[in-house]
Scaffold this motif. Structure first.
Motif, PDB file in Angstrom:
ATOM      1  N   ALA A   1     -27.797  24.023  83.699  1.00 61.50           N
ATOM      2  CA  ALA A   1     -28.501  22.757  83.490  1.00 61.50           C
ATOM      3  C   ALA A   1     -29.386  22.818  82.251  1.00 61.50           C
ATOM      4  CB  ALA A   1     -29.338  22.414  84.726  1.00 61.50           C
ATOM      5  N   ASP A   2     -29.994  23.989  81.986  1.00 67.41           N
ATOM      6  CA  ASP A   2     -30.826  24.113  80.785  1.00 67.41           C
ATOM      7  C   ASP A   2     -29.980  24.046  79.521  1.00 67.41           C
ATOM      8  OD1 ASP A   2     -33.002  24.389  82.443  1.00 67.41           O
ATOM      9  OD2 ASP A   2     -32.957  26.578  82.425  1.00 67.41           O
ATOM     10  N   VAL A   3     -28.804  24.650  79.552  1.00 68.15           N
ATOM     11  CA  VAL A   3     -27.923  24.585  78.380  1.00 68.15           C
ATOM     12  C   VAL A   3     -27.480  23.148  78.120  1.00 68.15           C
ATOM     13  CG1 VAL A   3     -25.738  25.380  77.411  1.00 68.15           C
ATOM     14  CG2 VAL A   3     -27.168  26.958  78.724  1.00 68.15           C
ATOM     15  N   ILE A   4     -27.153  22.427  79.183  1.00 63.27           N
ATOM     16  CA  ILE A   4     -26.729  21.031  79.021  1.00 63.27           C
ATOM     17  C   ILE A   4     -27.884  20.179  78.504  1.00 63.27           C
ATOM     18  CG2 ILE A   4     -25.913  19.007  80.273  1.00 63.27           C
ATOM     19  CD1 ILE A   4     -24.370  20.873  82.098  1.00 63.27           C
TER      20      ILE A   4
ATOM     21  N   LEU B   1     -19.517  25.866  69.954  1.00 62.18           N
ATOM     22  CA  LEU B   1     -20.795  26.037  70.634  1.00 62.18           C
ATOM     23  C   LEU B   1     -21.104  27.525  70.705  1.00 62.18           C
ATOM     24  CD1 LEU B   1     -23.216  24.998  72.265  1.00 62.18           C
ATOM     25  CD2 LEU B   1     -21.763  25.063  74.309  1.00 62.18           C
ATOM     26  N   GLU B   2     -22.205  27.927  70.078  1.00 60.70           N
ATOM     27  CA  GLU B   2     -22.624  29.327  70.046  1.00 60.70           C
ATOM     28  C   GLU B   2     -23.867  29.507  70.898  1.00 60.70           C
ATOM     29  OE1 GLU B   2     -23.273  30.438  66.041  1.00 60.70           O
ATOM     30  OE2 GLU B   2     -21.196  30.067  65.384  1.00 60.70           O
TER      31      GLU B   2
ATOM     32  N   ALA C   1     -19.829  24.648  78.230  1.00 57.11           N
ATOM     33  CA  ALA C   1     -21.102  25.298  78.571  1.00 57.11           C
ATOM     34  C   ALA C   1     -21.028  25.991  79.920  1.00 57.11           C
ATOM     35  CB  ALA C   1     -22.225  24.267  78.551  1.00 57.11           C
ATOM     36  N   ALA C   2     -20.234  25.454  80.841  1.00 59.62           N
ATOM     37  CA  ALA C   2     -20.124  26.080  82.162  1.00 59.62           C
ATOM     38  C   ALA C   2     -19.437  27.438  82.098  1.00 59.62           C
ATOM     39  CB  ALA C   2     -19.368  25.148  83.108  1.00 59.62           C
ATOM     40  N   GLU C   3     -18.710  27.722  81.027  1.00 60.17           N
ATOM     41  CA  GLU C   3     -17.982  28.982  80.911  1.00 60.17           C
ATOM     42  C   GLU C   3     -18.768  30.050  80.176  1.00 60.17           C
ATOM     43  OE1 GLU C   3     -14.418  27.985  78.937  1.00 60.17           O
ATOM     44  OE2 GLU C   3     -13.624  26.708  80.540  1.00 60.17           O
ATOM     45  N   ILE C   4     -19.943  29.734  79.654  1.00 57.24           N
ATOM     46  CA  ILE C   4     -20.734  30.690  78.877  1.00 57.24           C
ATOM     47  C   ILE C   4     -21.549  31.573  79.808  1.00 57.24           C
ATOM     48  CG2 ILE C   4     -22.641  30.898  77.238  1.00 57.24           C
ATOM     49  CD1 ILE C   4     -21.599  28.509  75.790  1.00 57.24           C
ATOM     50  N   ASP C   5     -21.490  32.865  79.555  1.00 58.17           N
ATOM     51  CA  ASP C   5     -22.277  33.835  80.316  1.00 58.17           C
ATOM     52  C   ASP C   5     -23.620  34.020  79.610  1.00 58.17           C
ATOM     53  OD1 ASP C   5     -23.281  35.846  81.864  1.00 58.17           O
ATOM     54  OD2 ASP C   5     -21.859  37.383  81.194  1.00 58.17           O
ATOM     55  N   ALA C   6     -24.703  33.686  80.296  1.00 57.80           N
ATOM     56  CA  ALA C   6     -26.034  33.762  79.684  1.00 57.80           C
ATOM     57  C   ALA C   6     -26.522  35.188  79.519  1.00 57.80           C
ATOM     58  CB  ALA C   6     -27.043  32.955  80.506  1.00 57.80           C
TER      59      ALA C   6
END
Length: 551
Positions: free
Chosen positions: A299-302, A328-329, A362-367
């Motif tokens: 949610a923060d990334v979005i 998107l990086e 964004a849902a596929e990015i590992d934080a």
């Protein structure tokens, strides 16, 4: 005398150091990029360790491995190196707005009126070298009044004029004859000229204004950007340095070596003009957000995307461009980075068409341990035409036109392409051919327009087509009652045909060397509807084949 000041930058290890930047482990051993040269592979770009091992550019790969067994190699990628040079083009814009590229490894900067902003020419060159050192790049710079002089200083300042054949240099002679070398002045008969104080003084890479002649005099004639055969011809006559040419009659030089030699000499000394054509760096349409605290929730990334995407769309609209591929990086706190690419079926700068794709990415990015910076860039964009805005009265008509224009299909293609890849989504177009295999074209949906109306009233064609498979149990041209195909026996209950199709006589298609075909639509007792044909035989034998199946 012109007041121009030209800075030439040469990156002698651009390709190798670009690869090392991506994979630092390559620098643990001698490393080189390899390119194809005819039927052989040669070294295209070398790291510093590879040069220290005695390797050189243009050396055959087999010889390089014989000299250095631990050599690491990778294939050269010219288009990526050109893109990296374009990135350096944008970096060089900090020193002057007038920058031009000299592919594949050089830049030219017009510093007229800019050097004082950096504390002078010496401080500016020191800044250039410091920036390149931070980037992990080797650079050699030359600064002079002319492009030719700056190019020569960047690539040849501090280098001696070498011999065109081995065995002529003083240090290669026997000790007994070395003492007489000064009296013989053997370099006038084709050998290498000895180093002098003037040569060492010319090793500086900044030629003061109006003193290009003195800076170029001790340099080899190759510094004039002459062809290799011209340099070798001059060396055989003992003309190895630029000062050897300036004292020669110009008419004799032009008559023997052509006007190109005299023109290059005049350009370097400023006697002939040589314009520079600076090209603006391609637009970089990107936005980024640096976060005060690391984030890790989707949610923060979005939420960050909702603040970045409108800015990017405004830049695209102002530039008259539409994004085709977005990158998107996500930069993590541990100095690592993860990225995702999303593509649109049609170029657009509309926020509502990009956001669903970016949310999916964004849902596929590992934080990881947290994301402290996000960057959004349109890495591929195309021109788009402006559209007139409509009011509330025309809203219904605008929606109808939007649907008729295929925007809904384009959005669907983009969403499916985010999951499957745009190359996996295709559409079929009719083709101008009477052959079944060539009756339709399969095109990528994202790079093609919707198919026009298909021709109607023609003969029926099966839904599935495959390469013709032989059918056994039937020899005569007449349709048999029973046949065997794919290891099973089939009984024909109903048949419709024949339809004769002739090959395209102007093309040599291997699949049609069996000559004319008589096609039959048959239905078996198992309920299968097959498309069979009898080939009458051409350059190949006749027989029955199965070509497809109806729905």
């Amino acid at each position: 005398m012109s007041n121009r000041r030209i800075l030439s930058l040469w990156f002698p290890r651009l390709g190798a150091e670009r690869a090392i930047r991506l994979d630092p482990g390559l620098d643990r051993a001698p490393f080189a990029l390899v390119r194809e040269d005819g039927n052989a592979q040669v070294l295209a770009s070398l790291s510093a360790r590879a040069s220290e091992a005695g390797l050189h550019r243009g050396q055959p790969l087999r010889d390089a491995h014989a000299m250095c067994g631990e050599l690491l190699t990778r294939p050269a990628v010219p288009h990526r190196e050109a893109a990296f040079l374009g990135a350096l083009h944008r970096w060089a814009g900090k020193f002057s707005p007038w920058v031009a590229q000299e592919p594949p490894e050089g830049l030219v900067i017009d510093l007229t009126g800019c050097a004082h902003l950096f504390g002078g020419e010496a401080d500016l060159m020191a800044q250039v070298e410091a920036d390149c050192a931070d980037l992990g790049l080797s650079v050699r710079a030359g600064l002079a009044d002319t492009l030719g002089a700056a190019w020569a200083l960047a690539r040849h300042a501090g280098h001696g004029a070498g011999s065109h054949r081995s065995g002529d240099a003083i240090e290669q002679e026997a000790r007994a004859t070395r003492a007489k070398a000064g009296k013989r002045r053997h370099w006038e008969r084709g050998g290498a000229a000895p180093a002098t104080a003037a040569g060492s003084a010319g090793s500086g890479r900044i030629a003061p204004p109006g003193r290009a002649h003195g800076a170029l005099a001790p340099l080899p004639v190759a510094a004039l950007r002459l062809p290799d055969e011209t340099v070798e011809s001059l060396a055989r006559l003992g003309l190895r340095r630029v000062r050897d040419l300036t004292g020669q009659p110009r008419a004799s030089l032009a008559r023997r070596f052509g006007t190109g030699l005299v023109q290059r000499l005049d350009q370097a000394l400023g006697a002939a003009p040589e314009p520079i054509s600076p090209v603006a760096a391609p637009p970089r349409l990107a936005v980024r957000m640096t976060l005060p605290d690391p984030i890790g929730l989707e949610a923060d990334v979005i939420a960050a995307l909702d603040r970045m995407l409108p800015q990017l769309c405004r830049r695209l609209e102002d530039a008259g461009r539409g994004a085709r591929t977005l990158r998107l990086e996500a930069h993590r706190t541990d100095q690592s980075m993860e990225w995702r690419h999303v593509s649109l079926a049609r170029p657009s700068h509309a926020e509502d068409r990009m956001r669903p794709l970016l949310v999916t990415a964004a849902a596929e990015i590992d934080a990881g341990f947290g994301i402290d910076m996000l960057r959004l860039e349109a890495i591929r964009h195309e021109p788009v035409h402006a559209r007139a805005k409509v009011g509330h009265l025309d809203a219904g008509r605008a929606v109808a036109e939007r649907l008729a224009a295929g925007d809904g299909i384009d959005d669907l293609i983009a969403r499916l392409g985010t999951r499957l890849g745009l190359e996996a989504i295709t559409r079929v177009h009719p083709a101008e051919s009477h052959l079944p295999e060539k009756g339709a074209l399969t095109l990528a949906a994202a790079w093609s327009e919707p198919a026009p109306a298909w021709p109607v009233g023609g003969p029926a064609r099966p839904l599935l087509l495959w390469r013709p498979e032989p059918v056994t149990g039937a020899e005569a041209p007449d349709l048999p009652a029973r046949l065997r195909w794919r290891g099973r026996a089939h009984t024909i209950l109903h048949a419709d045909g024949p339809e004769r199709i002739a090959p395209e006589w102007w093309l040599d298609d291997p699949d049609w060397r069996t000559g004319q075909r008589d096609y039959w639509r048959v239905e078996t007792e198992a309920g299968e509807r097959l498309w069979l044909y009898y080939a009458h035989g051409g350059t190949m034998s006749a027989g029955w084949f199965c070509h497809g199946a109806f729905a």
